[in-house]
Every structure is written in C-alpha cells, then in structure tokens.
Design a protein around this motif. Structure first.
Motif, PDB file in Angstrom:
ATOM      1  N   ASN A 157       0.819  -1.234   0.000  1.00  0.00           N
ATOM      2  CA  ASN A 157       0.000   0.000   0.000  1.00  0.00           C
ATOM      3  C   ASN A 157       0.843   1.270   0.000  1.00  0.00           C
ATOM      4  O   ASN A 157       0.501   2.262   0.658  1.00  0.00           O
ATOM      5  CB  ASN A 157      -0.948   0.028   1.207  1.00  0.00           C
ATOM      6  N   GLY A 158       1.964   1.242  -0.724  1.00  0.00           N
ATOM      7  CA  GLY A 158       2.827   2.419  -0.772  1.00  0.00           C
ATOM      8  C   GLY A 158       3.886   2.260  -1.845  1.00  0.00           C
ATOM      9  O   GLY A 158       3.892   1.296  -2.622  1.00  0.00           O
ATOM     10  N   ILE A 159       4.803   3.212  -1.897  1.00  0.00           N
ATOM     11  CA  ILE A 159       5.927   3.172  -2.850  1.00  0.00           C
ATOM     12  C   ILE A 159       7.181   2.760  -2.085  1.00  0.00           C
ATOM     13  O   ILE A 159       7.499   3.336  -1.042  1.00  0.00           O
ATOM     14  CB  ILE A 159       6.127   4.544  -3.531  1.00  0.00           C
ATOM     15  N   TYR A 160       7.875   1.764  -2.623  1.00  0.00           N
ATOM     16  CA  TYR A 160       9.125   1.290  -2.023  1.00  0.00           C
ATOM     17  C   TYR A 160      10.266   2.154  -2.567  1.00  0.00           C
ATOM     18  O   TYR A 160      10.569   2.145  -3.757  1.00  0.00           O
ATOM     19  CB  TYR A 160       9.320  -0.179  -2.382  1.00  0.00           C
ATOM     20  N   LEU A 161      10.868   2.943  -1.681  1.00  0.00           N
ATOM     21  CA  LEU A 161      11.931   3.881  -2.042  1.00  0.00           C
ATOM     22  C   LEU A 161      13.242   3.337  -1.488  1.00  0.00           C
ATOM     23  O   LEU A 161      13.349   3.100  -0.285  1.00  0.00           O
ATOM     24  CB  LEU A 161      11.608   5.248  -1.424  1.00  0.00           C
ATOM     25  N   HIS A 162      14.237   3.119  -2.342  1.00  0.00           N
ATOM     26  CA  HIS A 162      15.488   2.517  -1.863  1.00  0.00           C
ATOM     27  C   HIS A 162      16.631   2.814  -2.837  1.00  0.00           C
ATOM     28  O   HIS A 162      16.412   3.245  -3.962  1.00  0.00           O
ATOM     29  CB  HIS A 162      15.316   1.006  -1.694  1.00  0.00           C
ATOM     30  N   ALA A 163      17.848   2.570  -2.346  1.00  0.00           N
ATOM     31  CA  ALA A 163      19.034   2.710  -3.194  1.00  0.00           C
ATOM     32  C   ALA A 163      19.217   1.399  -3.949  1.00  0.00           C
ATOM     33  O   ALA A 163      19.082   0.321  -3.382  1.00  0.00           O
ATOM     34  CB  ALA A 163      20.261   3.013  -2.332  1.00  0.00           C
ATOM     35  N   ALA A 164      19.500   1.485  -5.250  1.00  0.00           N
ATOM     36  CA  ALA A 164      19.658   0.281  -6.069  1.00  0.00           C
ATOM     37  C   ALA A 164      20.822   0.481  -7.033  1.00  0.00           C
ATOM     38  O   ALA A 164      21.492   1.512  -7.015  1.00  0.00           O
ATOM     39  CB  ALA A 164      18.365   0.007  -6.836  1.00  0.00           C
ATOM     40  N   GLY A 165      21.043  -0.502  -7.885  1.00  0.00           N
ATOM     41  CA  GLY A 165      22.103  -0.393  -8.888  1.00  0.00           C
ATOM     42  C   GLY A 165      23.469  -0.733  -8.322  1.00  0.00           C
ATOM     43  O   GLY A 165      23.617  -1.150  -7.175  1.00  0.00           O
ATOM     44  N   SER A 166      24.496  -0.529  -9.143  1.00  0.00           N
ATOM     45  CA  SER A 166      25.874  -0.854  -8.757  1.00  0.00           C
ATOM     46  C   SER A 166      26.550   0.382  -8.173  1.00  0.00           C
ATOM     47  O   SER A 166      26.004   1.476  -8.199  1.00  0.00           O
ATOM     48  CB  SER A 166      26.641  -1.328  -9.995  1.00  0.00           C
ATOM     49  N   THR A 171      21.435   4.170  -8.037  1.00  0.00           N
ATOM     50  CA  THR A 171      20.204   4.906  -8.335  1.00  0.00           C
ATOM     51  C   THR A 171      19.301   4.972  -7.103  1.00  0.00           C
ATOM     52  O   THR A 171      19.379   4.132  -6.210  1.00  0.00           O
ATOM     53  CB  THR A 171      19.410   4.227  -9.477  1.00  0.00           C
ATOM     54  N   LEU A 172      18.467   5.999  -7.104  1.00  0.00           N
ATOM     55  CA  LEU A 172      17.366   6.073  -6.148  1.00  0.00           C
ATOM     56  C   LEU A 172      16.172   5.506  -6.897  1.00  0.00           C
ATOM     57  O   LEU A 172      15.775   6.042  -7.930  1.00  0.00           O
ATOM     58  CB  LEU A 172      17.102   7.528  -5.735  1.00  0.00           C
ATOM     59  N   HIS A 180      -0.784  -7.171 -10.155  1.00  0.00           N
ATOM     60  CA  HIS A 180      -1.207  -7.278 -11.560  1.00  0.00           C
ATOM     61  C   HIS A 180      -0.268  -6.494 -12.466  1.00  0.00           C
ATOM     62  O   HIS A 180      -0.079  -6.844 -13.622  1.00  0.00           O
ATOM     63  CB  HIS A 180      -2.622  -6.715 -11.746  1.00  0.00           C
ATOM     64  N   ARG A 181       0.275  -5.404 -11.941  1.00  0.00           N
ATOM     65  CA  ARG A 181       1.200  -4.564 -12.711  1.00  0.00           C
ATOM     66  C   ARG A 181       2.265  -4.029 -11.764  1.00  0.00           C
ATOM     67  O   ARG A 181       2.042  -3.957 -10.554  1.00  0.00           O
ATOM     68  CB  ARG A 181       0.465  -3.420 -13.400  1.00  0.00           C
ATOM     69  N   LEU A 182       3.404  -3.655 -12.343  1.00  0.00           N
ATOM     70  CA  LEU A 182       4.519  -3.147 -11.534  1.00  0.00           C
ATOM     71  C   LEU A 182       5.118  -1.949 -12.259  1.00  0.00           C
ATOM     72  O   LEU A 182       5.235  -1.947 -13.482  1.00  0.00           O
ATOM     73  CB  LEU A 182       5.555  -4.251 -11.349  1.00  0.00           C
ATOM     74  N   ALA A 183       5.492  -0.924 -11.491  1.00  0.00           N
ATOM     75  CA  ALA A 183       6.156   0.257 -12.052  1.00  0.00           C
ATOM     76  C   ALA A 183       7.466   0.469 -11.319  1.00  0.00           C
ATOM     77  O   ALA A 183       7.509   0.388 -10.087  1.00  0.00           O
ATOM     78  CB  ALA A 183       5.268   1.482 -11.896  1.00  0.00           C
ATOM     79  N   GLN A 184       8.532   0.707 -12.069  1.00  0.00           N
ATOM     80  CA  GLN A 184       9.852   0.944 -11.466  1.00  0.00           C
ATOM     81  C   GLN A 184      10.500   2.135 -12.169  1.00  0.00           C
ATOM     82  O   GLN A 184      10.596   2.167 -13.393  1.00  0.00           O
ATOM     83  CB  GLN A 184      10.724  -0.305 -11.637  1.00  0.00           C
ATOM     84  N   VAL A 185      10.929   3.130 -11.374  1.00  0.00           N
ATOM     85  CA  VAL A 185      11.580   4.321 -11.936  1.00  0.00           C
ATOM     86  C   VAL A 185      12.872   4.593 -11.173  1.00  0.00           C
ATOM     87  O   VAL A 185      12.897   4.529  -9.937  1.00  0.00           O
ATOM     88  CB  VAL A 185      10.646   5.557 -11.859  1.00  0.00           C
ATOM     89  N   ASP A 186      13.941   4.889 -11.920  1.00  0.00           N
ATOM     90  CA  ASP A 186      15.252   5.159 -11.326  1.00  0.00           C
ATOM     91  C   ASP A 186      15.701   6.583 -11.592  1.00  0.00           C
ATOM     92  O   ASP A 186      15.440   7.136 -12.661  1.00  0.00           O
ATOM     93  CB  ASP A 186      16.310   4.218 -11.926  1.00  0.00           C
ATOM     94  N   LEU A 187      16.399   7.149 -10.604  1.00  0.00           N
ATOM     95  CA  LEU A 187      17.072   8.445 -10.750  1.00  0.00           C
ATOM     96  C   LEU A 187      18.502   8.267 -10.239  1.00  0.00           C
ATOM     97  O   LEU A 187      18.742   7.385  -9.401  1.00  0.00           O
ATOM     98  CB  LEU A 187      16.414   9.500  -9.852  1.00  0.00           C
ATOM     99  N   PRO A 188      19.449   9.093 -10.675  1.00  0.00           N
ATOM    100  CA  PRO A 188      20.784   9.008 -10.076  1.00  0.00           C
ATOM    101  C   PRO A 188      20.680   9.210  -8.558  1.00  0.00           C
ATOM    102  O   PRO A 188      19.944  10.079  -8.094  1.00  0.00           O
ATOM    103  CB  PRO A 188      21.549  10.160 -10.738  1.00  0.00           C
ATOM    104  N   LEU A 189      21.411   8.404  -7.805  1.00  0.00           N
ATOM    105  CA  LEU A 189      21.321   8.465  -6.337  1.00  0.00           C
ATOM    106  C   LEU A 189      21.984   9.744  -5.816  1.00  0.00           C
ATOM    107  O   LEU A 189      23.150   9.997  -6.094  1.00  0.00           O
ATOM    108  CB  LEU A 189      22.016   7.240  -5.721  1.00  0.00           C
ATOM    109  N   PRO A 190      21.245  10.575  -5.044  1.00  0.00           N
ATOM    110  CA  PRO A 190      21.886  11.756  -4.428  1.00  0.00           C
ATOM    111  C   PRO A 190      23.051  11.300  -3.538  1.00  0.00           C
ATOM    112  O   PRO A 190      22.956  10.261  -2.875  1.00  0.00           O
ATOM    113  CB  PRO A 190      20.756  12.378  -3.591  1.00  0.00           C
TER     114      PRO A 190
END
Length: 372
Positions: A157-166, A171-172, A180-190
C-alpha cells in the motif's frame, strides 16, 4: 493570542494542512488544526497520528499563544471570506473560543486546548538528502498508479523507495506493484543518500507530497529513519510513519528473456485501446492483442453488448502471438510513457510483459496477462 494574516496566505497554508485531517474522527482533537502564533509568524499543524503536516507563514502578531480549532470548518470560513481581506484571529483561552474577523464578517469557533494535541515525535533521522522537487514528482507520478489498495497485503500500500544499482551507477529507485502490474523508476542516487534504508512510503503520504510539489524548481529535503520519513519543501514540513513490513523481491517478476519485441506509436496505441475497450464490460475489461508480422489487431468481445476490432501498423517480426490484458491497466501504463514510442517485450500468452519507453531510460513497467 491575537494575530493578523492575509487571507491568500492563510488559505494556501490551510489547503495544504487541512487535507491530512480525516472528516470522521473518533478522537475529537484529531479533527482540529493547531494554530500557534509566534514572533511575526503563524504556524499551522494537523495530524491523523500516521501523518503530520506543519506549515509556517508570515503574520502580524499582537500576542502569541496556541489554540486548536475544527480544521475543515476553519478552512471553509477562510475560503468564503473576500479576496484580499486581512483576517484577525483572536483566541480567548478562558472562554475556549477563537474569534475570526475580516471586514464585516465575524465568526467564533469552539476550541480544544493545545495540550491535548498529539505530537508525531520523529526521533532521530539517520539519513538526509536533497532532491529536486521535479525529480520527486516524476518518481511519484510514474509509479503511483500501481500502488495496491488491497488492505490485506498492506506492505504493497505504498511506494518502495530505496538505493539500487551498482557502485558505478547507483540509483534512487521507486517501485510500486499491486500484483497485476509493476512500475519501477530510477534516478541518479543523491550523494548523501548512500546507505539509506529501503522504506515503504504510505499511499496517503505519497499523495500529499505530490500535491505539495507545486513549484517544480524547488528543492525537497528528505530525512528518514527505519520508522519515519520527513519531507521539507519551503515552509512546509510533512512527517509520516512508514509502512512496517517487507516489500517483496520485485526483481523476480521482471522478465529478463522476453524475446518478442513490439514497437508501437504510443498515442495511436493508447487511442486504439481506449476505443475498443468502450465495448468491454465493467467486470471483464479484457482486450485481446493479436500480433503478426507488421500488424497488431486489438479486439474486444462482450456477449452482452457486441464486439470491436481495430488494426494498427507496428514493428513486429517475431512469431504470431495472441495475448490478453486488462484494458484499464494497459491504458494506465501507456499514460506513463513519456516519449512517442512504446516498446513491449513479450514471451507467451501466460507470461508477464515488459513495457518501456523507447527513448527514456530509467523507467520500466510489467503487466500480467489475462485469459481472453
């Protein structure tokens, strides 16, 4: 307490703060907004015990003090007062009322003492970083539609916000799914976000942050700990509890080997799905995609009302494939594509499909098929 404030300023602040207050409350104080007058400043605060919003604005203070009044009624009064008016708030602690004056209008509201108002103590925030408001808005806008509303799986019931990538390309990442559906968006990690814990930001908090980001040029300060998150944008501070749960291993549902590639004009595809789904039933909503070389045929059959088909020219060179999707989910994902061309990577009629923007990197969507 006596304070004078411009209606426009007070209305803008109240519009941010009063939204947090639930209209039906078993605890009377939670229906109120806390008004605190200090030196040339007025602060407004509201909470539902999971989420707290505080906003500070300029005011002429005669005498300081603090008082709480019914949030929605106070907002409605200020909203209906004439444009450009100066509002005088005068609190009488002895009589437990707040007088509101503007021009020839005068109101008195029943109050509750400041001492009853709960404080969502944030405790120590272990991580802090800043992000352009426009970036945060993009993270929310592109993932919010996939947040689950099913209360039994509360951790969705929310957005999972975490650091990812190598380490090279950290990435943030924001992820949302309802199964039923999944959305994933990446930004450069601050820079200062390295080592941040993965947190699940509740749906209501996500909606409030999205509304607060009116100015895309602004900077957003984010502070978090294992249990709380705080967003500061301008004079507004929003503190929220996080969802106490474990977000599933979403990486396992993102297809890696879908070998059938469909490239389609996003606007044409969206319009065609919208047109043929007019026939679909509220319950079914299924739209069938029949793929063959260079061609996509969309069709909907509803035993109660009729059928619809539409043909599109597409780039597709793999084996013919028939696959069905929920038309509303397909339109939700199509709406997130920022460029002009969408790429769908498919495997077979029973496996999840990967949807991406041909031009824009950093965002991907997964959609589970339906039987048609």
């Amino acid at each position: 307490m006596k304070v004078t404030v411009e209606r426009a300023l007070l209305l803008k602040s109240l519009s941010h703060v009063h939204r947090v207050v639930e209209r039906r409350n078993t605890i009377p104080i939670l229906g109120n907004v806390l008004i605190r007058a200090g030196k040339s400043r007025l602060s407004l605060k509201a909470t539902d015990l999971d989420l707290e919003v505080t906003e500070t604005l300029a005011a002429e203070t005669g005498t300081g003090g603090a008082i709480t009044v019914p949030a929605h009624m106070f907002y409605d009064i200020v909203r209906k007062l004439p444009d450009g008016s100066q509002i005088v708030l005068e609190g009488d602690g002895d009589r437990s009322v707040l007088a509101i004056r503007a021009g020839r209008s005068r109101f008195t509201l029943q109050t509750l003492p400041e001492s009853d108002f709960p404080d969502l103590a944030a405790g120590d925030m272990t991580h802090s970083f800043t992000l352009a408001a426009a970036d945060m808005k993009r993270l929310i806008d592109r993932t919010q539609f996939a947040i689950s509303t099913e209360e039994t799986r509360y951790y969705l019931n929310g957005i999972y916000l975490h650091a990812a990538g190598s380490a090279k390309e950290a990435t943030l990442r924001a992820v949302a799914t309802d199964g039923h559906r999944l959305a994933q968006v990446d930004l450069p990690l601050p820079k200062s976000a390295e080592g941040m814990p993965g947190v699940i930001v509740p749906r209501k908090t996500v909606g409030e942050v999205q509304r607060l980001i009116e100015d895309n040029e602004a900077e957003l300060k984010i502070e978090l700990s294992q249990g709380k998150i705080r967003f500061t944008i301008g004079d507004v501070v929003l503190t929220s509890k996080l969802i106490d749960g474990t977000f599933p291993d979403y990486g396992r549902v993102i297809p890696q080997n879908n070998d059938k590639e469909l490239i389609v004009d996003k606007k044409d595809f969206e319009a065609a799905v919208d047109r043929v789904s007019t026939i679909s039933s509220e319950r079914g909503r299924a739209v069938k995609l029949a793929l063959s070389a260079g061609k996509l045929v969309l069709s909907v059959t509803n035993p109660d009302s009729g059928s619809a088909t539409e043909e599109l020219e597409v780039e597709y060179a793999s084996d013919p494939l028939d696959i069905g999707f929920n038309s509303r989910y397909l339109l939700d994902i199509a709406a997130q594509i920022e460029g002009e061309v969408a790429v769908l990577r498919l495997a077979d009629p029973g496996s999840p499909t990967l949807v991406q923007d041909k031009d824009s990197k950093g965002a991907l969507y997964v959609l589970m098929p339906m039987r048609v």
